[in-house]
Enzyme design. Structure first.
Site, PDB file in Angstrom:
ATOM      1  N   GLY A  41       0.771  -1.234   0.000  1.00 29.76           N
ATOM      2  CA  GLY A  41       0.000   0.000   0.000  1.00 29.76           C
ATOM      3  C   GLY A  41       0.806   1.290   0.000  1.00 29.76           C
ATOM      4  CG  ASP A 100      -0.985   1.745   3.495  1.00 30.85           C
ATOM      5  OD1 ASP A 100      -0.734   1.382   4.667  1.00 30.85           O
ATOM      6  OD2 ASP A 100      -1.604   1.013   2.699  1.00 30.85           O
ATOM      7  CG  ASP A 103      -7.438   1.031  10.638  1.00 26.69           C
ATOM      8  OD1 ASP A 103      -8.179   1.986  10.896  1.00 26.69           O
ATOM      9  OD2 ASP A 103      -7.868  -0.114  10.404  1.00 26.69           O
ATOM     10  N   GLY A 105      -3.352   0.223  14.580  1.00 33.24           N
ATOM     11  CA  GLY A 105      -1.992   0.340  15.113  1.00 33.24           C
ATOM     12  C   GLY A 105      -1.273  -1.000  15.198  1.00 33.24           C
ATOM     13  CB  THR A 107       0.251  -2.913  10.512  1.00 30.04           C
ATOM     14  OG1 THR A 107      -0.962  -3.610  10.215  1.00 30.04           O
ATOM     15  CG2 THR A 107       1.287  -3.217   9.450  1.00 30.04           C
ATOM     16  CG  LEU A 108       3.498   2.126  12.602  1.00 30.97           C
ATOM     17  CD1 LEU A 108       3.934   1.997  11.158  1.00 30.97           C
ATOM     18  CD2 LEU A 108       3.000   3.526  12.882  1.00 30.97           C
ATOM     19  CE  LYS A 131      -8.931   4.456   7.543  1.00 32.86           C
ATOM     20  NZ  LYS A 131      -9.583   3.161   7.205  1.00 32.86           N
ATOM     21  CG  ASP A 159      -5.626  -3.253  -2.159  1.00 31.26           C
ATOM     22  OD1 ASP A 159      -5.196  -2.900  -1.047  1.00 31.26           O
ATOM     23  OD2 ASP A 159      -6.063  -4.401  -2.379  1.00 31.26           O
ATOM     24  NE  ARG A 165      -2.240  -2.953  -4.549  1.00 37.09           N
ATOM     25  CZ  ARG A 165      -2.266  -3.109  -3.226  1.00 37.09           C
ATOM     26  NH1 ARG A 165      -2.039  -2.086  -2.443  1.00 37.09           N
ATOM     27  NH2 ARG A 165      -2.533  -4.292  -2.692  1.00 37.09           N
TER      28      ARG A 165
HETATM   29  P1  5GP Z   1      -3.698  -1.565  11.367  1.00 41.44           P
HETATM   30  O1  5GP Z   1      -2.797  -2.710  11.601  1.00 41.44           O
HETATM   31  O2  5GP Z   1      -3.185  -0.233  11.856  1.00 41.44           O
HETATM   32  O3  5GP Z   1      -5.096  -1.834  11.827  1.00 41.44           O
HETATM   33  O4  5GP Z   1      -3.902  -1.465   9.822  1.00 41.44           O
HETATM   34  C1  5GP Z   1      -3.023  -0.894   9.005  1.00 41.44           C
HETATM   35  C2  5GP Z   1      -3.199  -1.484   7.635  1.00 41.44           C
HETATM   36  O5  5GP Z   1      -4.576  -1.848   7.382  1.00 41.44           O
HETATM   37  C3  5GP Z   1      -2.866  -0.468   6.592  1.00 41.44           C
HETATM   38  O6  5GP Z   1      -1.479  -0.435   6.346  1.00 41.44           O
HETATM   39  C4  5GP Z   1      -3.672  -0.966   5.441  1.00 41.44           C
HETATM   40  O7  5GP Z   1      -2.952  -1.993   4.802  1.00 41.44           O
HETATM   41  C5  5GP Z   1      -4.923  -1.538   6.078  1.00 41.44           C
HETATM   42  N1  5GP Z   1      -5.990  -0.527   6.090  1.00 41.44           N
HETATM   43  C6  5GP Z   1      -6.444   0.194   7.131  1.00 41.44           C
HETATM   44  N2  5GP Z   1      -7.394   1.056   6.738  1.00 41.44           N
HETATM   45  C7  5GP Z   1      -7.541   0.862   5.414  1.00 41.44           C
HETATM   46  C8  5GP Z   1      -8.356   1.482   4.404  1.00 41.44           C
HETATM   47  O8  5GP Z   1      -9.154   2.393   4.647  1.00 41.44           O
HETATM   48  N3  5GP Z   1      -8.196   1.028   3.135  1.00 41.44           N
HETATM   49  C9  5GP Z   1      -7.320   0.035   2.797  1.00 41.44           C
HETATM   50  N4  5GP Z   1      -7.254  -0.364   1.538  1.00 41.44           N
HETATM   51  N5  5GP Z   1      -6.532  -0.554   3.711  1.00 41.44           N
HETATM   52  C10 5GP Z   1      -6.640  -0.140   4.993  1.00 41.44           C
HETATM   53 MG    MG Z   2      -0.540  -1.597   4.819  1.00 43.27          MG
END
Ligand code: 5GP
Ligand code: MG
Length: 176
Positions: A41, A100, A103, A105, A107-108, A131, A159, A165
């Site tokens: 992403g 990208d 959300d 958190g 993943t980060l 977010k 995506d 994308r």
């Molecule tokens: P987290 O682990 O913070 O919940 O999610 C982060 C990942 O979720 C982002 O890097 C992305 O890959 C995916 N993600 C979160 N929100 C969105 C969104 O609105 N659209 C898309 N396509 N992916 C999202």
């Molecule tokens: Mg991602």
């Protein structure tokens, strides 16, 4: 099928913000920095950011990781695996981690722990979109492009089922 979308951030708004981010990041970077981008992403954002840093005289070593959360759909689940690890030796080096969307958190947080476990001496993170209302893990990025509400976004590398994308702007999936 390609669901309808609604523009959220224009290409010009994004480019202006990328330049502002590069202005803010440049003075914080050390000469030996490794910029690690989470694929897929963040690939468009990272390409623009790397070139904006280059335009400011900052050389960056580019590396990539692919992390995947179990399950699919429009939100990520709790458990994460490393599908592609970075190749650079990180011991004692500064890392600029680029993603990208911040959300929940999950993943980060996972990526930061992984990079620190590899011996990085300093870690800065930069995300295109944040977010904050969705956060489940207490993690923040030093550099944020845009704070956005809880909407599903696509475009500029991001995506929906591998669609959209290629858009030069960020859009939301329109409500059905
Ligand atoms: P987290 O682990 O913070 O919940 O999610 C982060 C990942 O979720 C982002 O890097 C992305 O890959 C995916 N993600 C979160 N929100 C969105 C969104 O609105 N659209 C898309 N396509 N992916 C999202
Ligand atoms: Mg991602």
């Amino acid at each position: 099928m390609r669901p309808p979308i609604q523009p959220l951030l224009t290409a010009a708004e994004i480019q202006a913000r990328v330049n502002a981010l590069a202005d803010a990041i440049t003075p914080r970077l050390q000469p030996d920095v490794v910029m690690i981008t989470l694929l897929t992403g963040a690939f468009v954002f990272a390409a623009d950011l790397a070139r904006a840093l280059s335009a400011r005289g900052v050389p960056v070593c580019l590396d990539f990781m692919i992390l995947s959360s179990y399950g699919s759909g429009t939100t990520s689940s709790g458990s994460i695996t490393t599908r592609l690890d970075c190749r650079q030796e990180l011991t004692g080096r500064q890392v600029l981690l680029v993603d990208d969307i911040l959300d929940t958190g999950t993943t980060l947080d996972f990526a930061k722990r992984l990079i620190l476990a590899k011996g990085s001496s300093q870690l800065l993170t930069c995300v295109l979109l944040d977010k904050p209302s969705r956060r489940k893990v207490p993690v923040e990025a030093e550099f944020v492009g845009f704070r956005v509400p809880d909407l599903f976004v696509v475009g500029y590398g991001i995506d929906y089922n591998e669609m959209y994308r290629e858009l030069p702007y960020v859009a939301t999936l329109a409500a059905p």
